[in-house]
Design a protein around this motif. Structure first.
Motif, PDB file in Angstrom:
ATOM      1  N   GLN A 127     -20.474  -7.363  23.644  1.00 16.34           N
ATOM      2  CA  GLN A 127     -21.782  -7.539  22.985  1.00 16.34           C
ATOM      3  C   GLN A 127     -22.399  -8.883  23.377  1.00 16.34           C
ATOM      4  O   GLN A 127     -23.596  -8.983  23.615  1.00 16.34           O
ATOM      5  CB  GLN A 127     -21.611  -7.422  21.470  1.00 16.34           C
ATOM      6  CG  GLN A 127     -21.163  -6.026  21.036  1.00 16.34           C
ATOM      7  CD  GLN A 127     -20.752  -5.990  19.572  1.00 16.34           C
ATOM      8  OE1 GLN A 127     -21.585  -5.959  18.677  1.00 16.34           O
ATOM      9  NE2 GLN A 127     -19.450  -5.988  19.313  1.00 16.34           N
ATOM     10  N   ASN A 128     -21.559  -9.933  23.474  1.00  8.67           N
ATOM     11  CA  ASN A 128     -22.067 -11.247  23.877  1.00  8.67           C
ATOM     12  C   ASN A 128     -22.614 -11.203  25.294  1.00  8.67           C
ATOM     13  O   ASN A 128     -23.651 -11.781  25.595  1.00  8.67           O
ATOM     14  CB  ASN A 128     -20.960 -12.318  23.800  1.00  8.67           C
ATOM     15  CG  ASN A 128     -20.537 -12.664  22.384  1.00  8.67           C
ATOM     16  OD1 ASN A 128     -19.418 -13.100  22.149  1.00  8.67           O
ATOM     17  ND2 ASN A 128     -21.405 -12.459  21.423  1.00  8.67           N
TER      18      ASN A 128
ATOM     19  N   SER B 148     -19.002 -10.258  16.035  1.00  9.70           N
ATOM     20  CA  SER B 148     -19.205  -8.806  15.978  1.00  9.70           C
ATOM     21  C   SER B 148     -19.059  -8.318  14.552  1.00  9.70           C
ATOM     22  O   SER B 148     -18.180  -8.784  13.818  1.00  9.70           O
ATOM     23  CB  SER B 148     -18.158  -8.098  16.839  1.00  9.70           C
ATOM     24  OG  SER B 148     -18.257  -6.696  16.665  1.00  9.70           O
TER      25      SER B 148
ATOM     26  N   TYR C   1     -23.865  -8.672  26.930  1.00  8.64           N
ATOM     27  CA  TYR C   1     -25.112  -7.898  27.050  1.00  8.64           C
ATOM     28  C   TYR C   1     -26.198  -8.394  26.100  1.00  8.64           C
ATOM     29  O   TYR C   1     -27.330  -7.940  26.167  1.00  8.64           O
ATOM     30  CB  TYR C   1     -24.853  -6.410  26.761  1.00  8.64           C
ATOM     31  CG  TYR C   1     -24.168  -5.711  27.912  1.00  8.64           C
ATOM     32  CD1 TYR C   1     -24.910  -5.216  28.990  1.00  8.64           C
ATOM     33  CD2 TYR C   1     -22.796  -5.564  27.942  1.00  8.64           C
ATOM     34  CE1 TYR C   1     -24.287  -4.600  30.053  1.00  8.64           C
ATOM     35  CE2 TYR C   1     -22.160  -4.950  29.008  1.00  8.64           C
ATOM     36  CZ  TYR C   1     -22.907  -4.467  30.059  1.00  8.64           C
ATOM     37  OH  TYR C   1     -22.294  -3.856  31.115  1.00  8.64           O
ATOM     38  N   ASP C   2     -25.792  -9.293  25.171  1.00  6.87           N
ATOM     39  CA  ASP C   2     -26.727  -9.766  24.145  1.00  6.87           C
ATOM     40  C   ASP C   2     -27.337  -8.612  23.358  1.00  6.87           C
ATOM     41  O   ASP C   2     -28.504  -8.659  22.966  1.00  6.87           O
ATOM     42  CB  ASP C   2     -27.855 -10.595  24.797  1.00  6.87           C
ATOM     43  CG  ASP C   2     -27.830 -12.013  24.259  1.00  6.87           C
ATOM     44  OD1 ASP C   2     -27.359 -12.180  23.124  1.00  6.87           O
ATOM     45  OD2 ASP C   2     -28.265 -12.936  24.971  1.00  6.87           O
ATOM     46  N   ARG C   3     -26.558  -7.579  23.159  1.00  3.01           N
ATOM     47  CA  ARG C   3     -26.989  -6.447  22.312  1.00  3.01           C
ATOM     48  C   ARG C   3     -25.838  -6.160  21.352  1.00  3.01           C
ATOM     49  O   ARG C   3     -24.677  -6.179  21.762  1.00  3.01           O
ATOM     50  CB  ARG C   3     -27.255  -5.209  23.170  1.00  3.01           C
ATOM     51  CG  ARG C   3     -28.536  -5.304  23.969  1.00  3.01           C
ATOM     52  CD  ARG C   3     -28.685  -4.078  24.833  1.00  3.01           C
ATOM     53  NE  ARG C   3     -28.877  -2.872  24.018  1.00  3.01           N
ATOM     54  CZ  ARG C   3     -30.069  -2.406  23.676  1.00  3.01           C
ATOM     55  NH1 ARG C   3     -31.147  -3.002  24.089  1.00  3.01           N
ATOM     56  NH2 ARG C   3     -30.187  -1.322  22.943  1.00  3.01           N
ATOM     57  N   TYR C   4     -26.177  -5.891  20.106  1.00  2.00           N
ATOM     58  CA  TYR C   4     -25.145  -5.836  19.065  1.00  2.00           C
ATOM     59  C   TYR C   4     -25.026  -4.453  18.444  1.00  2.00           C
ATOM     60  O   TYR C   4     -26.016  -3.746  18.294  1.00  2.00           O
ATOM     61  CB  TYR C   4     -25.397  -6.959  18.052  1.00  2.00           C
ATOM     62  CG  TYR C   4     -25.075  -8.289  18.725  1.00  2.00           C
ATOM     63  CD1 TYR C   4     -23.803  -8.828  18.632  1.00  2.00           C
ATOM     64  CD2 TYR C   4     -26.009  -8.923  19.544  1.00  2.00           C
ATOM     65  CE1 TYR C   4     -23.464  -9.996  19.304  1.00  2.00           C
ATOM     66  CE2 TYR C   4     -25.685 -10.095  20.216  1.00  2.00           C
ATOM     67  CZ  TYR C   4     -24.410 -10.627  20.099  1.00  2.00           C
ATOM     68  OH  TYR C   4     -24.071 -11.758  20.784  1.00  2.00           O
ATOM     69  N   TRP C   5     -23.791  -4.047  18.168  1.00  3.90           N
ATOM     70  CA  TRP C   5     -23.491  -2.696  17.693  1.00  3.90           C
ATOM     71  C   TRP C   5     -23.487  -2.651  16.171  1.00  3.90           C
ATOM     72  O   TRP C   5     -23.234  -3.660  15.506  1.00  3.90           O
ATOM     73  CB  TRP C   5     -22.093  -2.255  18.166  1.00  3.90           C
ATOM     74  CG  TRP C   5     -21.846  -2.327  19.639  1.00  3.90           C
ATOM     75  CD1 TRP C   5     -22.757  -2.576  20.623  1.00  3.90           C
ATOM     76  CD2 TRP C   5     -20.574  -2.178  20.289  1.00  3.90           C
ATOM     77  NE1 TRP C   5     -22.138  -2.577  21.848  1.00  3.90           N
ATOM     78  CE2 TRP C   5     -20.798  -2.333  21.672  1.00  3.90           C
ATOM     79  CE3 TRP C   5     -19.279  -1.905  19.855  1.00  3.90           C
ATOM     80  CZ2 TRP C   5     -19.780  -2.245  22.625  1.00  3.90           C
ATOM     81  CZ3 TRP C   5     -18.254  -1.810  20.783  1.00  3.90           C
ATOM     82  CH2 TRP C   5     -18.515  -1.975  22.158  1.00  3.90           C
TER      83      TRP C   5
ATOM     84  N   GLU D 277     -16.557  -7.739  20.898  1.00  2.67           N
ATOM     85  CA  GLU D 277     -17.437  -8.909  20.689  1.00  2.67           C
ATOM     86  C   GLU D 277     -17.834  -9.516  22.042  1.00  2.67           C
ATOM     87  O   GLU D 277     -18.997  -9.864  22.265  1.00  2.67           O
ATOM     88  CB  GLU D 277     -16.704  -9.940  19.819  1.00  2.67           C
ATOM     89  CG  GLU D 277     -17.532 -11.155  19.446  1.00  2.67           C
ATOM     90  CD  GLU D 277     -16.792 -12.086  18.456  1.00  2.67           C
ATOM     91  OE1 GLU D 277     -15.939 -11.619  17.666  1.00  2.67           O
ATOM     92  OE2 GLU D 277     -17.074 -13.299  18.487  1.00  2.67           O
TER      93      GLU D 277
END
Ligand code: NAD
Length: 431
Positions: free
Chosen positions: A371-372, A198, A374-378, A368
């Protein structure tokens, strides 16, 4: 007086009798909170011990062709609120009781910032400074081959701690993927960005601590701009504390230290320059633009903000009365003994207790994991905003509790956290 079935010495006239076993300290701290909360005795008994622990023996091929045997541990302290979570420490003086204490503190930490995780911790007895990069890689992989059977994004999720790094997390995540036959990045946090890490994780522990200091300064009426800061320990937590202490709080860092030496400059250190020196030389020794001081002297400096960021038991009944800081912001786990806590409280040192102050790391580790999955990163900005929200809410929950109960901050933090874990344990019908 601390109530405990395994007695902890509270006689400050006999500092040599002071209990320094971190797990017994963690149990004594819990006992004190259990008394204030009038905790159900069975819940109390359950929360005094880890639910599970694994002891492992690791044969590792060294560069010279010989095989060395290392010992390691993984402790899953309590998973009533969610999968256990906690770093892996590589240290020559690692012990099972240190890992148990750190796992207990992880349990209270996740509860105090109100994230849906339990507490765990891992460790290997080794001196990473004496290992080559390839030996370190083989040791990291050997550890995962043994403890991997207990790990998983829904079971137990490790992260870095003392002397473990994003590179080590990458080797461990890879070894786990090889065992499972598929990538499962959510099993380990603190990974490099290229492997599902992240944004904002690297400085999260120190950043969370700075948000707490900002809030503490507000309630104390202290201006952090120009306030002096001394930092013990100059690794991940300590270096970012120095950088962010300047950037976010406008404080002046007058002293820092590592395991070999301390540096002091009353006019303020050039933080960027000291970090560059440490990264280049691996030590603070020999830095020219400051006077050397010992770790003990650093703790007792006349500063506004002290930031213990190294190891346990550095503030004890022996030196607590000589601590002159207005705020002690504990980025390290377990730096203050229960006896020292009482002395600091009497002397109006505002302690931001470890499992609150350093909870930024696990909070961004939790981000982190989200995000992992959902496979979408902030963006970094989003991470900072959400971290600030969590840390500020946790700080004020603890501060309010301390005011209401008229107790020191660590006990207040325990009351907030233990109450939440106790509720989960009872709702699940364990007790
Ligand atoms: P690190 O390995 O990056 O750095 C450790 C630092 O402590 C080094 O500078 C080392 O020289 C120094 N040190 C070691 N022994 C010392 C001694 N006897 N006296 C003074 N300094 C000494 O580790 P880190 O990640 O910065 O962890 C430091 C503390 O913060 C630990 O208590 C750890 O459990 C805690 N913590 C770290 C994180 C994180 O995300 N990294 C999160 C929560 C808590």
């Amino acid at each position: 007086m601390i109530h405990t079935s395994k007695p902890v010495s509270v006689d400050s006239d006999q500092p040599d009798m002071e209990q320094l076993n971190p797990f017994m300290i963690a149990q004594a701290q819990l006992d004190e909170a259990a008394k204030v909360l009038e905790l159900n005795p069975a819940v109390h008994g359950l929360l005094r011990e880890p639910l599970r622990e694994l002891h492992v023996t690791l044969p590792v091929r060294m560069d010279d062709g010989s095989t060395r045997i290392f010992k390691g541990f993984r402790v899953q302290y309590n998973d009533s609120r969610g999968p256990t979570k906690g770093g892996i420490r590589f240290h020559p003086e690692e012990t099972i009781d240190t890992v148990r204490a750190l796992a207990a503190w992880m349990t209270w930490k996740c509860a105090v910032v109100d994230i849906p995780l339990g507490g765990g911790k891992g460790g290997v007895i080794c001196d990473p400074k004496q290992l080559s990069k390839s030996e370190l890689e083989r040791l990291s992989r050997a550890y995962i081959r043994q403890v991997g059977r207990l790990l998983g994004p829904e079971m137990d999720i490790p992260a870095p701690d003392v002397y473990t790094t994003p590179q080590i997390m990458a080797w461990m995540a890879d070894e786990y993927a090889m065992m499972r036959g598929q990538n499962e990045f959510g099993v380990i946090t603190g990974k490099p960005l290229a492997l599902g890490g992240s944004k904002g994780r690297e400085d999260a522990t120190a950043r969370g601590g700075m948000y707490c200091i900002r809030e503490a300064a507000r309630v104390l009426g202290l201006d952090t701009r120009g306030a002096t800061m001394a930092i013990q320990g100059f690794g991940n937590a300590g270096q970012f504390a120095a950088k962010l202490g300047e950037e976010l709080l406008g404080s002046v860092v007058v002293a820092v230290s590592d395991s070999r030496t301390g540096l002091y400059n009353a006019d303020g250190l050039n933080v960027r320059d000291v970090i560059d020196y440490k990264l280049k030389n691996g030590t603070l020794q020999g830095y020219a633009h400051a006077q050397p001081i010992t770790n003990a002297e650093l703790l007792e400096l006349e500063v506004d903000i002290l930031v213990p960021s190294a190891l346990e038991n550095v503030i004890t009944s022996e030196n607590a009365a000589r601590i002159k800081a207005k705020i002690s912001a504990e980025l390290a786990n377990g730096p203050t003994t229960p006896e020292a806590d009482q002395i600091l409280h009497r002397n109006n040192v505002y302690v931001i207790p470890d499992f609150l102050c350093n909870a930024g790391g696990v909070t961004v580790s939790y981000f982190e994991m989200i995000q992992n999955s959902y496979d979408r990163y902030w963006s970094e900005e989003t991470v900072h905003e959400r971290l600030d929200e969590k840390m500020t809410a946790a700080f004020h929950a603890v501060h309010r509790q301390a005011q209401e109960l008229q107790v020191h901050n660590r006990l207040a933090a325990y009351c907030v956290a233990v109450d939440r874990v106790a509720e989960a344990v009872q709702l699940r019908g364990w007790v």
